[in-house]
Scaffold this active site. Structure first.
Site, PDB file in Angstrom:
ATOM      1  N   SER A 260     -52.981  20.158  -4.725  1.00 14.44           N
ATOM      2  CA  SER A 260     -53.129  19.307  -3.547  1.00 14.44           C
ATOM      3  C   SER A 260     -51.949  18.353  -3.473  1.00 14.44           C
ATOM      4  O   SER A 260     -51.079  18.346  -4.346  1.00 14.44           O
ATOM      5  CB  SER A 260     -54.426  18.510  -3.636  1.00 14.44           C
ATOM      6  OG  SER A 260     -54.265  17.465  -4.578  1.00 14.44           O
ATOM      7  N   LYS A 261     -51.948  17.544  -2.445  1.00 13.85           N
ATOM      8  CA  LYS A 261     -50.838  16.616  -2.213  1.00 13.85           C
ATOM      9  C   LYS A 261     -50.579  15.711  -3.416  1.00 13.85           C
ATOM     10  O   LYS A 261     -49.477  15.232  -3.606  1.00 13.85           O
ATOM     11  CB  LYS A 261     -51.133  15.748  -0.988  1.00 13.85           C
ATOM     12  CG  LYS A 261     -51.058  16.538   0.293  1.00 13.85           C
ATOM     13  CD  LYS A 261     -50.880  15.621   1.492  1.00 13.85           C
ATOM     14  CE  LYS A 261     -50.875  16.399   2.783  1.00 13.85           C
ATOM     15  NZ  LYS A 261     -52.227  16.806   3.212  1.00 13.85           N
ATOM     16  N   ARG A 262     -51.631  15.473  -4.204  1.00 19.17           N
ATOM     17  CA  ARG A 262     -51.442  14.623  -5.371  1.00 19.17           C
ATOM     18  C   ARG A 262     -50.404  15.193  -6.341  1.00 19.17           C
ATOM     19  O   ARG A 262     -49.770  14.483  -7.101  1.00 19.17           O
ATOM     20  CB  ARG A 262     -52.761  14.444  -6.134  1.00 19.17           C
ATOM     21  CG  ARG A 262     -53.715  13.447  -5.522  1.00 19.17           C
ATOM     22  CD  ARG A 262     -54.996  13.383  -6.329  1.00 19.17           C
ATOM     23  NE  ARG A 262     -55.600  14.711  -6.463  1.00 19.17           N
ATOM     24  CZ  ARG A 262     -55.799  15.339  -7.617  1.00 19.17           C
ATOM     25  NH1 ARG A 262     -55.459  14.772  -8.738  1.00 19.17           N
ATOM     26  NH2 ARG A 262     -56.347  16.541  -7.639  1.00 19.17           N
ATOM     27  N   HIS A 263     -50.268  16.514  -6.331  1.00 15.94           N
ATOM     28  CA  HIS A 263     -49.343  17.150  -7.275  1.00 15.94           C
ATOM     29  C   HIS A 263     -47.903  17.153  -6.782  1.00 15.94           C
ATOM     30  O   HIS A 263     -46.974  17.320  -7.558  1.00 15.94           O
ATOM     31  CB  HIS A 263     -49.779  18.596  -7.532  1.00 15.94           C
ATOM     32  CG  HIS A 263     -51.122  18.696  -8.176  1.00 15.94           C
ATOM     33  ND1 HIS A 263     -52.253  19.064  -7.482  1.00 15.94           N
ATOM     34  CD2 HIS A 263     -51.525  18.440  -9.438  1.00 15.94           C
ATOM     35  CE1 HIS A 263     -53.291  19.054  -8.303  1.00 15.94           C
ATOM     36  NE2 HIS A 263     -52.883  18.671  -9.482  1.00 15.94           N
ATOM     37  N   GLY A 264     -47.722  17.022  -5.489  1.00 17.27           N
ATOM     38  CA  GLY A 264     -46.374  17.081  -4.921  1.00 17.27           C
ATOM     39  C   GLY A 264     -46.459  17.728  -3.554  1.00 17.27           C
ATOM     40  O   GLY A 264     -47.537  17.772  -2.956  1.00 17.27           O
TER      41      GLY A 264
END
Ligand code: GLU
Ligand code: ZN
Length: 500
Positions: A260-264
């Protein structure tokens, strides 16, 4: 013959997961001489937005991944847009009402909301619809519909005779996960197939279209696995044979959580903006959950299309490794010719202000000729111009200490730079081998370390102690520009007290 599809709902930007699904379907079609089609599942009108549809086309055009049939290219199963096929779904919903495999639900949104709230308050483990309307008689149902009462159509999931009994099971075989069995009692209770707004839900439209479009294999993300028992029941209710199913391994971040966006970056747009090449992205994504040949990393799309097969899929989730993707990007940058790399990055060079305005013919030529200086090092496209800025705009003149080799002092830096200055006209005219010879000769004659001789020269010419290859830079800058920079550097050194 194999027929497969990518069936996105245009409710968001195209992301890694979607691209992986599309790519695997594409490769599966290519590997078996089949057909790959695009179908837009746009029946959720509350979440639809035209910019997402545009993003879909832009993304695939950029990736260079093409479908054989689709909304933009047409084909025998047209239209490929679900919002333009509502009559087809309505007809099937009516068929299901007729055979009793589905029923009308007259419950209002308020009633359903109240049900949900009550269960929540009671901490009930029951979720979903309570089958309130399942036992309304056919006559009453038809009468209320004819009287204009609003309704949805729900699938009657087959249940056991005894209320509260275990219920029958639904079975299917997943190509990757094997035999799967679900208790019907665990399936979403009587899901809506057709809404009161005249649109089908995902389940009905998806099943009807896969059947009518002759889809032989459904390759989709594992998050859809829980919908499949329901789809299998629906195929049966419509008297159709279900396609083969294959639910693709999940894509995780390095922490084991769903990517998800949390990873990049996850949207393809973002990767594109960050200077990734489509070939690198496709190559890397093709490896998410699938292995091809031992010890081989780089594959063309064409090779992948030959090598792909479902038995090369891994059951284990794939881990998305941004570093590995960066490595791929670097590899693909290295494979580009000068002209192509220059063309790809020239807009970024303009944006980064390398040229005073639109680049002149001479600047373009110099930019193209500079590609060999950076190709081996850059991992992102925008690094190509940013590492070359000093060739086009005079960099700030470094401070005096930047010219002083280790263990030496200011006066020796001045001396070294003056020696370097004498070499410039010859270096600007020499090829790489010749330039090296000249510099070595000079160092030997003056009894200097080669590195000591080059270090102040590099700082003066490129504005930095670390830079792309020096001789190539001197060649591209030309004698005049180099001498001007060296003189500016000497002025800095002299005013710092380096005069001897
Ligand atoms: N419209 C669904 C999606 O957005 C399609 C799922 C499927 O492939 O059946 O992913
Ligand atoms: Zn109801």
């Amino acid at each position: 013959m194999r027929r497969v599809r990518y069936a996105p709902s245009p409710t968001g930007l195209q992301h890694i997961g979607g691209i992986r699904t599309a790519l695997f379907n594409y490769l599966f079609a290519r590997s078996g001489g089949g057909e790959f089609l695009l179908r837009l599942e746009d029946t959720d009108r509350t979440r639809y937005a035209p910019e997402y549809e545009k993003n879909l086309y832009d993304t695939f055009a950029w990736l260079g991944l093409h479908w054989d049939e689709g909304p933009d290219v047409g084909g025998p199963s047209a239209p490929y847009v679900q919002s333009r096929r509502t009559e087809l779904y309505r007809r099937r919903a009516e068929d299901l009402l007729e055979t009793g495999r589905a029923y009308r639900c007259f419950c209002s949104a308020e009633r359903l909301e109240k049900l949900r709230a009550e269960r929540e308050a009671a901490r009930s483990s029951e979720t979903g619809y309570d089958r309130h309307c399942r036992n309304i008689s056919a006559e009453e149902s038809a009468r209320r519909a004819a009287a204009g009462e609003s309704f949805t159509v729900r699938l009657a999931i087959p249940l056991a005779e005894t209320p509260g009994g275990p219920g029958p099971e639904t079975r299917f075989t997943d190509k990757l996960l094997g035999d799967i069995e679900w208790k019907n009692g665990d399936i979403n209770p009587d899901p809506v197939l057709f809404k009161s707004d005249g649109f089908p839900t995902y389940h009905l439209a998806n099943v009807v279209d896969d059947h009518l479009m002759g889809i032989t294999h459904v390759l989709r993300a594992q998050e859809w696995l829980s919908s499949t028992p329901l789809h299998v029941i629906l195929y049966g209710a419509l008297g159709w044979k279900p396609p083969e199913f294959c639910h693709l391994p999940m894509v995780m971040g390095q922490d084991g959580k769903k990517l998800s966006k949390r990873h990049g970056a996850t949207s393809i747009d973002e990767f594109r903006r960050q200077g990734y090449l489509p070939e690198a992205l496709l190559n890397y994504v093709a490896l998410l959950g699938c292995s091809y040949e031992e010890g081989k990393d780089i594959y063309t799309l064409e090779e992948l299309g030959r090598l792909f097969s479902l038995d090369k899929l891994n059951k284990a989730p794939a881990v998305f490794d941004y570093k590995k993707l960066e490595w791929y990007n670097g590899q693909y940058i290295r494979m580009k010719g000068d002209a192509e790399l220059a063309e790809l990055t020239l807009p970024m060079a303009v944006e980064q202000g390398l040229f005073a305005g639109e680049p002149s013919g001479e600047e373009r030529a110099r930019y193209t000729a500079a590609m060999p200086l950076v190709r081996e090092r850059a991992n992102f496209l925008h690094e190509v111009p940013s590492r070359l800025a000093y060739l086009f705009r005079d960099p700030p003149v470094p401070a005096a200490e930047e010219y002083i080799p280790k263990k030496l002092d200011l006066p020796s830096a001045v001396k070294l730079l003056r020696l370097g200055r004498e070499l410039v006209p010859a270096l600007a005219a020499a090829d790489e081998g010749e330039a090296e010879r000249r510099v070595k000769e000079k160092a030997e004659a003056e009894d200097l370390k080669l590195g000591d001789l080059l270090m102040p020269l590099r700082a003066a010419v490129t504005g930095s102690r670390v830079s792309p290859p020096l001789f190539g830079s001197i060649r591209l800058l030309g004698t005049e520009r180099c001498l001007a920079r060296i003189d500016a550097a000497l002025a800095v050194l002299e005013s710092a007290g380096g005069v001897r």
